[in-house]
Scaffold this motif. Structure first.
Motif, short mmCIF file in Angstrom:
data_model
loop_
_atom_site.label_atom_id
_atom_site.label_comp_id
_atom_site.label_asym_id
_atom_site.label_seq_id
_atom_site.Cartn_x
_atom_site.Cartn_y
_atom_site.Cartn_z
N GLN A 185 0.71 -1.10 -0.07
CA GLN A 185 -0.11 0.09 0.10
C GLN A 185 0.86 1.19 -0.03
N GLU A 186 1.76 1.31 0.91
CA GLU A 186 2.89 2.61 0.77
C GLU A 186 3.44 2.89 -0.49
N THR A 187 3.78 1.58 -0.94
CA THR A 187 4.66 1.75 -2.41
C THR A 187 3.47 2.38 -3.41
N HIS A 188 2.32 1.57 -3.49
CA HIS A 188 1.41 2.06 -4.55
C HIS A 188 0.88 3.43 -4.37
N ARG A 208 -4.89 2.36 -12.91
CA ARG A 208 -4.89 0.98 -11.93
C ARG A 208 -3.41 0.48 -11.74
N ILE A 209 -2.92 0.63 -10.44
CA ILE A 209 -1.84 -0.23 -9.90
C ILE A 209 -1.88 -1.21 -9.39
N GLU A 222 -5.78 -10.28 1.77
CA GLU A 222 -5.34 -8.89 2.41
C GLU A 222 -4.93 -7.98 1.74
N LEU A 223 -4.28 -8.38 0.58
CA LEU A 223 -3.53 -7.31 -0.28
C LEU A 223 -4.79 -6.57 -0.97
N ASP A 228 -4.93 1.46 -2.60
CA ASP A 228 -4.18 1.61 -3.59
C ASP A 228 -3.71 0.30 -4.45
N VAL A 229 -4.14 -0.78 -3.94
CA VAL A 229 -3.77 -2.20 -4.88
C VAL A 229 -5.05 -2.18 -5.79
N ASP A 230 -4.88 -2.43 -6.87
CA ASP A 230 -6.00 -2.31 -7.77
C ASP A 230 -6.10 -3.78 -8.57
#
Length: 252
Positions: A185-188, A208-209, A222-223, A228-230
């Motif tokens: 999440q932090e990196t996205h 979309r990332i 969980e991911l 921000d995880v699409d």
């Protein structure tokens, strides 16, 4: 507008026979796929793209694993983006870490390929990601931005609607290691922030990332809850029955 959830399966240099690829397609054809995952795309070896196109159903689309930055000419062994379009293949994966490390593709080459792919009406899964050494040195954001910067330089704002950015930490590809959901999440979020500054807030919000790096049915749920995880770009697990569970990660 909510971003459509996207799951891709990169078969890499697998499976070994056409029959095995047909069996994978049949598994997807017969599966109950969650409509919340609005795009499912698989990328078999190029030799199997056309046979699989005849077999695939259930809304599953195809991607090539690579394409060149020339549409024709004396380029033995390469794949033309115009030929992919002519064959009815909608997507291509570009910039995968294996292309960057094993085949020495620079970010500028990846950007050039992306420009030509879009010009020929292909949609692009654009891969970026850092090595373990770079992560431990605190350079994750710097590396991802440098890899994206080359693409930003050759793309127009409207081009981004045809791009899915795949963040694949190199240290997590095929290693069994996986970024925690907080790390992903932090990196996205950092990638989205960069797109907002480098392109536009609208593009950042809409692009979309997706995450790739030892994604399994065990960690995908969980991911998938991270804002921000699409979606995912899945390697080894896309060759196994658990791929359906990953596609259905958003399912209650």
């Amino acid at each position: 507008m909510a971003r459509q959830f996207f799951v891709g399966g990169n078969f890499k240099l697998n499976p070994s026979t056409k029959e095995q690829s047909f069996a994978l397609a049949e598994g997807l054809n017969n599966a109950q796929l969650d409509p919340a995952t609005e795009e499912v795309v698989i990328a078999p070896p190029s030799l199997y793209l056309l046979p699989l196109k005849e077999k695939l159903g259930n809304g599953v689309q195809l991607a090539a694993q690579n394409a060149y930055f020339k549409v024709s000419g004396a380029f033995t062994g390469e794949i033309s983006p115009t030929q992919l379009v002519d064959a009815g293949i909608p997507y291509v994966i570009l910039g995968h870490s294996e292309r960057r490390t094993l085949f020495h593709e620079t970010s500028e080459i990846v950007a050039q390929k992306t420009r030509v792919a879009l010009d020929t009406s292909l949609k692009v899964i654009l891969c970026i990601g850092e090595t373990l050494e770079q992560r431990e040195a605190g350079k994750t954001a710097e590396v991802n931005e440098a890899q994206l910067k080359a693409a930003v330089a050759v793309l127009k704002e409207e081009d981004w609607s045809k791009i899915v950015v795949a963040y694949e930490p190199v240290w997590a590809i095929g290693t069994g290691k996986v970024a925690t959901s907080a790390q992903a999440q932090e990196t996205h979020a950092e990638i989205r922030s960069y797109l907002s500054k480098a392109v536009s807030p609208a593009v950042a919000a809409a692009t979309r990332i997706i995450y790739g790096g030892s994604v399994t049915s065990a960690n995908s749920k969980e991911l998938s809850t991270q804002p921000d995880v699409d979606g995912f770009l899945v390697g080894g697990a896309s060759l196994k029955p658990e791929f359906v569970n990953i596609i259905n990660a958003k399912k209650e």
